[in-house]
Design a protein around this motif. Sequence first.
Motif, PDB file in Angstrom:
ATOM      1  N   SER A   2     -22.867 -18.063 -12.474  1.00  0.00           N
ATOM      2  CA  SER A   2     -22.870 -16.841 -13.166  1.00  0.00           C
ATOM      3  C   SER A   2     -23.989 -17.054 -14.097  1.00  0.00           C
ATOM      4  N   ASN A   3     -24.389 -15.833 -14.665  1.00  0.00           N
ATOM      5  CA  ASN A   3     -25.232 -15.847 -15.929  1.00  0.00           C
ATOM      6  C   ASN A   3     -25.258 -14.587 -16.657  1.00  0.00           C
ATOM      7  N   ASN A   4     -26.114 -14.361 -17.550  1.00  0.00           N
ATOM      8  CA  ASN A   4     -25.951 -13.046 -18.277  1.00  0.00           C
ATOM      9  C   ASN A   4     -27.213 -12.405 -18.247  1.00  0.00           C
ATOM     10  N   LEU A   5     -28.101 -12.420 -17.156  1.00  0.00           N
ATOM     11  CA  LEU A   5     -29.379 -12.086 -17.209  1.00  0.00           C
ATOM     12  C   LEU A   5     -29.504 -10.894 -16.415  1.00  0.00           C
ATOM     13  N   GLY A   6     -28.570 -10.089 -16.242  1.00  0.00           N
ATOM     14  CA  GLY A   6     -28.190  -8.687 -15.517  1.00  0.00           C
ATOM     15  C   GLY A   6     -28.252  -9.068 -14.078  1.00  0.00           C
ATOM     16  N   GLN A   7     -27.778  -8.105 -13.439  1.00  0.00           N
ATOM     17  CA  GLN A   7     -27.574  -7.885 -12.003  1.00  0.00           C
ATOM     18  C   GLN A   7     -28.200  -6.710 -11.226  1.00  0.00           C
ATOM     19  N   SER A   8     -27.979  -6.859  -9.837  1.00  0.00           N
ATOM     20  CA  SER A   8     -28.859  -5.664  -8.974  1.00  0.00           C
ATOM     21  C   SER A   8     -27.946  -4.570  -9.048  1.00  0.00           C
ATOM     22  N   ALA A   9     -26.617  -4.893  -8.765  1.00  0.00           N
ATOM     23  CA  ALA A   9     -25.373  -4.023  -8.731  1.00  0.00           C
ATOM     24  C   ALA A   9     -24.186  -4.678  -9.505  1.00  0.00           C
ATOM     25  N   ASP A  10     -23.020  -3.941  -9.571  1.00  0.00           N
ATOM     26  CA  ASP A  10     -21.891  -4.297 -10.239  1.00  0.00           C
ATOM     27  C   ASP A  10     -21.385  -5.420  -9.394  1.00  0.00           C
ATOM     28  N   GLY A  11     -20.918  -6.254  -9.955  1.00  0.00           N
ATOM     29  CA  GLY A  11     -20.062  -7.272  -9.543  1.00  0.00           C
ATOM     30  C   GLY A  11     -18.506  -6.889  -9.495  1.00  0.00           C
ATOM     31  N   TYR A  12     -17.776  -7.252  -8.384  1.00  0.00           N
ATOM     32  CA  TYR A  12     -16.368  -6.842  -8.302  1.00  0.00           C
ATOM     33  C   TYR A  12     -15.500  -8.327  -8.000  1.00  0.00           C
ATOM     34  N   ILE A  13     -14.292  -8.067  -8.545  1.00  0.00           N
ATOM     35  CA  ILE A  13     -13.338  -9.143  -7.972  1.00  0.00           C
ATOM     36  C   ILE A  13     -12.028  -8.579  -7.530  1.00  0.00           C
ATOM     37  N   LYS A  14     -11.430  -9.206  -6.491  1.00  0.00           N
ATOM     38  CA  LYS A  14     -10.207  -8.869  -5.882  1.00  0.00           C
ATOM     39  C   LYS A  14      -9.466 -10.345  -5.853  1.00  0.00           C
ATOM     40  N   ALA A  15      -8.342 -10.403  -6.663  1.00  0.00           N
ATOM     41  CA  ALA A  15      -7.724 -11.708  -6.519  1.00  0.00           C
ATOM     42  C   ALA A  15      -6.006 -11.152  -6.666  1.00  0.00           C
ATOM     43  N   ALA A  16      -5.507 -11.397  -5.526  1.00  0.00           N
ATOM     44  CA  ALA A  16      -4.170 -11.002  -5.676  1.00  0.00           C
ATOM     45  C   ALA A  16      -3.294 -11.584  -6.330  1.00  0.00           C
ATOM     46  N   VAL A  17      -3.564 -13.118  -6.533  1.00  0.00           N
ATOM     47  CA  VAL A  17      -2.753 -14.222  -7.174  1.00  0.00           C
ATOM     48  C   VAL A  17      -2.977 -13.902  -8.675  1.00  0.00           C
ATOM     49  N   CYS A  18      -4.131 -13.279  -9.164  1.00  0.00           N
ATOM     50  CA  CYS A  18      -4.374 -12.577 -10.265  1.00  0.00           C
ATOM     51  C   CYS A  18      -3.827 -11.137 -10.930  1.00  0.00           C
ATOM     52  N   GLY A  19      -3.130 -10.596  -9.799  1.00  0.00           N
ATOM     53  CA  GLY A  19      -2.578  -9.140  -9.958  1.00  0.00           C
ATOM     54  C   GLY A  19      -3.883  -8.256  -9.627  1.00  0.00           C
ATOM     55  N   ILE A  20      -4.996  -8.597  -9.204  1.00  0.00           N
ATOM     56  CA  ILE A  20      -6.103  -7.862  -8.899  1.00  0.00           C
ATOM     57  C   ILE A  20      -6.076  -7.494  -7.600  1.00  0.00           C
ATOM     58  N   THR A  21      -5.355  -6.232  -7.062  1.00  0.00           N
ATOM     59  CA  THR A  21      -5.230  -6.099  -5.564  1.00  0.00           C
ATOM     60  C   THR A  21      -6.343  -5.197  -4.910  1.00  0.00           C
ATOM     61  N   VAL A  22      -7.072  -4.789  -5.916  1.00  0.00           N
ATOM     62  CA  VAL A  22      -8.343  -3.613  -5.321  1.00  0.00           C
ATOM     63  C   VAL A  22      -9.361  -4.299  -5.705  1.00  0.00           C
ATOM     64  N   PRO A  23     -10.795  -4.056  -5.229  1.00  0.00           N
ATOM     65  CA  PRO A  23     -11.952  -4.299  -5.952  1.00  0.00           C
ATOM     66  C   PRO A  23     -12.010  -3.835  -7.347  1.00  0.00           C
ATOM     67  N   THR A  24     -12.306  -4.458  -8.246  1.00  0.00           N
ATOM     68  CA  THR A  24     -12.333  -4.163  -9.783  1.00  0.00           C
ATOM     69  C   THR A  24     -13.518  -4.825 -10.288  1.00  0.00           C
ATOM     70  N   SER A  25     -14.252  -4.075 -10.937  1.00  0.00           N
ATOM     71  CA  SER A  25     -15.356  -4.501 -11.664  1.00  0.00           C
ATOM     72  C   SER A  25     -15.180  -5.421 -12.669  1.00  0.00           C
ATOM     73  N   LEU A  26     -15.977  -6.489 -12.792  1.00  0.00           N
ATOM     74  CA  LEU A  26     -15.878  -7.692 -13.613  1.00  0.00           C
ATOM     75  C   LEU A  26     -15.945  -7.048 -15.088  1.00  0.00           C
ATOM     76  N   ALA A  27     -16.739  -5.992 -15.501  1.00  0.00           N
ATOM     77  CA  ALA A  27     -16.891  -5.725 -16.704  1.00  0.00           C
ATOM     78  C   ALA A  27     -15.528  -4.994 -17.268  1.00  0.00           C
ATOM     79  N   SER A  28     -14.704  -4.241 -16.473  1.00  0.00           N
ATOM     80  CA  SER A  28     -13.313  -3.668 -16.781  1.00  0.00           C
ATOM     81  C   SER A  28     -12.371  -4.688 -16.727  1.00  0.00           C
ATOM     82  N   ILE A  29     -12.591  -5.833 -16.799  1.00  0.00           N
ATOM     83  CA  ILE A  29     -11.252  -6.943 -16.928  1.00  0.00           C
ATOM     84  C   ILE A  29     -11.998  -7.894 -17.940  1.00  0.00           C
ATOM     85  N   GLY A  30     -12.925  -7.693 -18.506  1.00  0.00           N
ATOM     86  CA  GLY A  30     -13.045  -8.463 -19.874  1.00  0.00           C
ATOM     87  C   GLY A  30     -14.810  -9.375 -19.573  1.00  0.00           C
TER      88      GLY A  30
END
Length: 189
Positions: free
Chosen positions: A91-119
């Motif tokens: 990863s980097n902090n140079l910007g992206q063309s669209a939002d990045g999302y994460i879904k990780a049940a082991v972390c309690g994130i069960t639906v696609p969630t934007s990286l920005a919204s989880i810190g």
Amino acid sequence: INFTVSAIKVGIKQYTAGTNEMVLSFNIYTLASGYPTGTPVLVSTTNYTVNSTNAFIEIPITPVTITGGQIIVEMSIPDQTVNSNVFFPGSNNLGQSADGYIKAAVCGITVPTSLASIGFPNMDLILNLKGTASVLATNENKVEKNIVMFPNPVSNVLNLKLSNSETIKSVDIFDQSGKLVLKNIATDK
């Protein structure tokens, strides 16, 4: 615009092998609109066995042509705790063309969630598609070079990123119905 995907390019920040090899799965989907709430359609899948760290890997795939809509690339990382593998995507902090999302049940994130919204507002995953774009499926308008166009879909501003050796002489932009909306824009790069 048709886009024929020929490879997935992914950054690998860190990989430390555990007791078994690590295999990443990559899925490419299309979606008419509305991610993450719409229903993606799977169009391609491939696997990659991780064997390096601090690398930018190009993974060839069987070419698949995508016509219109959104393109979603999913990188599925298996549970690290089972085999004691350590893996961090690039990863980097140079910007992206669209939002990045994460879904990780082991972390309690069960639906696609934007990286920005989880810190992680400045964590831009390095995950690109390599391919060839063509406008209205005609060979005359085929883009032969590595040109990155973003965002997809576009509403007001379309960005074109070229290699240093390339220039744009003119651009014709059509909407989804085939109507010409912008013509002959000369740029320095």
